[in-house]
Motif scaffolding. Sequence first.
Motif: not given
Lengths: 311, 311
Positions: A90-94, B73-77, B136-139, B222-225
Amino acid sequence: MARVNEAILARAHSDVEMIPDVAHHLIDSGGKRLRPMLTVAAAQMCGYRGDHHIKLAAAVEFMHTATLLHDDVVDESELRRGKKAARMLWGNQASVLVGDYLLGQAFKMMVETRSLDALRILSHAAAVIAEGEVLQLAAQKDTSTTEDAYLRIIDAKTAALFSAAGEVGAAIAEHPRAEQQALQSYGRNLGLAFQLIDDALDYSGKQALLGKSVGDDFREGKITLPVVLAYRRGDEEERAFWARVLQDGQQAEDDLPHAISLIETHGAIDDTIERARHYGAIAREALAIFPDSDHKHALVKAVDFCIDRAY
Amino acid sequence: MARVNEAILARAHSDVEMIPDVAHHLIDSGGKRLRPMLTVAAAQMCGYRGDHHIKLAAAVEFMHTATLLHDDVVDESELRRGKKAARMLWGNQASVLVGDYLLGQAFKMMVETRSLDALRILSHAAAVIAEGEVLQLAAQKDTSTTEDAYLRIIDAKTAALFSAAGEVGAAIAEHPRAEQQALQSYGRNLGLAFQLIDDALDYSGKQALLGKSVGDDFREGKITLPVVLAYRRGDEEERAFWARVLQDGQQAEDDLPHAISLIETHGAIDDTIERARHYGAIAREALAIFPDSDHKHALVKAVDFCIDRAY
């Protein structure tokens, strides 16, 4: 323990599909449930009659599972419990986020018991475990790590949760301070013994016989006691070998067999197991103040189980 | 707030050097301390006289800081608060583990207040936040995300902590359920407004004027409004553009300016800000049951501050 398993499965649920998927991947792959067993047996040995110990035991297992998920990311592991690590699927993120979710659920369960003692013990353990992991990260690849420094790391990253798992059992039974301390000491020393045996097995043929991979710590450049001992007992050439493969991370195909043979030559596995027996003995000793019971017997057996894995 | 800052600095300490280094990198880079301010003002507005609200406020900020570390970490920012993200300096590993440590410290502080209500509220928030991040990760990268789905995500990942930050202020003051609920509603709607404005700013020239980077969400897919609205209001060709740059992640140099112009053409920034004003109004309304006071005034000003960033 069947009720603990039920609680674990129920609380790993979420409407966000990925969460139960990742959680079950790890939960179903059959950990030993050693830590929650400590909590249940400790509470019952202290004559606890309620059912909050079930929630605490599930919380302890969730804390452990969250640590595994985060560890795999930190160590870049590809396997966990003989299956692909969650992060590979599922990746590091999950893995990071589901770990956070399980930690949140763990604290929710603790709060439901309304035991401030249990909350104090387990939140302290959470901070200490993370501290131990950072310490390990800093020591990683440093072959001059001393045995003391190594012990400090496993005391924090492994023994702290075993210790808390035992102590909360007495705390929820509202037993005297002396008995809480005895179970804390039991858990801590059992945890040390457990980790020492784990670290010995990673370089041992016994592990291969069990169908588990050998040399994971080696590949990750982790400095465990077998390496600490072999490095200190080795000559200049051997130390240069350890520095190349662990510090510089330059590993060729026949380096692992060579590492194993150096560790064996210096009796480092036997002595690591000997250390484990020492802490196992302290763990058993800590239980002496409790009268005989089936639950006490189960806790003693847990020590034997930890040590006997080495043989 | 000076005492909250003191508590934050004291509790970010650890003998393991890397922990305060990483923590201070983020803490010193001057977040707005909006969330702990809510806790302090809410407690004081409810006439609380003790000092446990300081610990709760620091705990709220630690929960937020831990989330930032894990998010990066999750967003690799690569950037956070205009500085290099911690993970760029100390690695993903340290960011995951120091986040875990801060979360552990947060729970320790909560336990010290001995308020089971506060513990219930904040542990629930911790689980919901993680759930929101997974959602958010899934979307992520799904351009067909609906406005409702987007709202559900920001409700969990952002509004839940704002909501809890307000609610624990009333909880520690042991105020009636109605006032806890009012502050919960205030915090939640303020959080929604805050995130909406943040998401609008990411595509706005105003952000560039503030010296902050524009298009971070765009680059991360990222899908924002603003995107949700522009996608739905666009024609086939525009939707193909959004699918290419966000779903497939194929971005060329002039894609960001093009995305910004599409968002502007469809009035998506203005409408995102309009939505934020709506939630801001609900937040203000929720405070109506409290008599006038300096603390209430501060909470109203927080709403203005959040919205006014857009202008």
